[in-house]
Design a protein around this motif. Sequence first.
Motif, short mmCIF file in Angstrom:
data_model
loop_
_atom_site.label_atom_id
_atom_site.label_comp_id
_atom_site.label_asym_id
_atom_site.label_seq_id
_atom_site.Cartn_x
_atom_site.Cartn_y
_atom_site.Cartn_z
N THR A 152 18.38 -30.97 -93.52
CA THR A 152 17.32 -30.07 -93.80
C THR A 152 16.29 -30.04 -93.08
N LEU A 153 15.91 -31.26 -92.75
CA LEU A 153 14.71 -31.43 -91.57
C LEU A 153 15.09 -31.00 -90.51
N GLY A 186 14.65 -23.17 -87.40
CA GLY A 186 14.57 -21.92 -88.11
C GLY A 186 15.78 -21.45 -89.01
N LEU A 187 16.55 -22.63 -89.14
CA LEU A 187 18.14 -22.08 -89.82
C LEU A 187 18.05 -22.78 -91.20
N LEU A 188 17.18 -22.67 -91.90
CA LEU A 188 17.31 -23.34 -93.27
C LEU A 188 18.05 -22.26 -94.02
N PRO A 189 18.65 -22.73 -95.01
CA PRO A 189 19.49 -21.77 -95.76
C PRO A 189 18.63 -21.04 -96.80
N SER A 227 12.30 -23.34 -98.86
CA SER A 227 10.89 -22.97 -98.37
C SER A 227 10.33 -24.23 -97.75
N ILE A 228 9.31 -23.90 -96.98
CA ILE A 228 8.46 -24.86 -96.31
C ILE A 228 6.98 -24.88 -97.34
N SER A 229 6.97 -26.09 -97.79
CA SER A 229 5.68 -25.92 -98.77
C SER A 229 4.67 -26.33 -98.10
N SER A 230 4.71 -27.31 -97.23
CA SER A 230 3.40 -27.56 -96.17
C SER A 230 3.96 -28.24 -94.77
N GLY A 231 3.01 -28.02 -94.04
CA GLY A 231 3.36 -28.77 -92.85
C GLY A 231 3.27 -27.78 -91.58
#
Length: 282
Positions: A48-49, A55-58, A62-66
């Motif tokens: 996941t990281l 930019g290839l997350l399934p 969602s990216i909640s922060s950072g």
Amino acid sequence: MMNREILKVKSLSIKYGKEAPVVKNVNMLIGHKEIVGIVGESGSGKSTLIRSILGLLPKGSSISSGEIIFKEKNLLECSKKEWREIRGTRIGMVFQDAGRSLTPIRKIGDQFIESIRSHFSISKADAYNEAVKMLKKMYLKKEDNIMNSYPFQLSGGMKQRAAIAMAMTMEPELLLADEPTSALDPTVQAQIVRQMMELRNNFNTSIIIVTHNIALASYICDTIGVMHQGELVEWGTREQIIDSPGCEHTKNLLSAVPQLEECNLVRKKSAYIEDKKRYEAV
Ligand SMILES: Nc1ncnc2c1ncn2[C@@H]1O[C@H](COP(=O)(O)OP(=O)(O)O)[C@@H](O)[C@H]1O
Ligand SMILES: [Mg+2]
């Protein structure tokens, strides 16, 4: 020792759906030409990281922060078009299963040529020559045969080398590799790992390699990060991590490596040198 930085991950948290984050507040700094290993047990959030950097997350994640800063640009603010320009050219990716980088029903050559021509406006003949040059750099012999083969006609190791060759054609500044050798037998693993180190030297590429094998990481990496349940619980130079792990989870990973099995902490160091010799002997 830290040279020019190429990637900075700041307080990154990622979740799937409404579940608790599976990547929690991760911070990392990757330098020019540095090889970083991310190790950790299955499910700790490594893939996941690394996928978030490309930019290839399934779907559903969602990216909640950072922030993910690549050469001073926050990738999380990129448009789709900007992502496409970065992906494959400035940041390359290799997966565990070369089958995921290669389409099974098309010849390697056709895929390779198309991939090159999607980035450069050059003739098919020139793209073919470029491809052959890269295959040679990965020590693949009979390049014409390989170009003319379907992925299933190649061994796992050859496929993975072809996939790495493809990823390296654009001379990316950063190569991300998710368990690139885990599906291969140890002899082939060692060759590919050595070739990745050569890539770093020949192309000045920084590499992030995800692996559950801390022995492999100790061989190839300058810096090792340990993930546990979404958190980066340890981060340090290879020597720090192998010789004096600070964290219980790192110690567990070290004791799980077969070659290091019955060793105490002192012996671990010599086992790591043994292991290095083993890799170098291949
Ligand atoms: N597509 C997905 N949908 C929902 N949960 C997922 C998905 N992919 C991974 N996860 C969950 O996220 C966590 C981290 O997974 P992953 O990043 O694949 O870990 P690793 O690569 O270290 O094995 C796991 O608990 C996994 O079940
Ligand atoms: Mg994974």
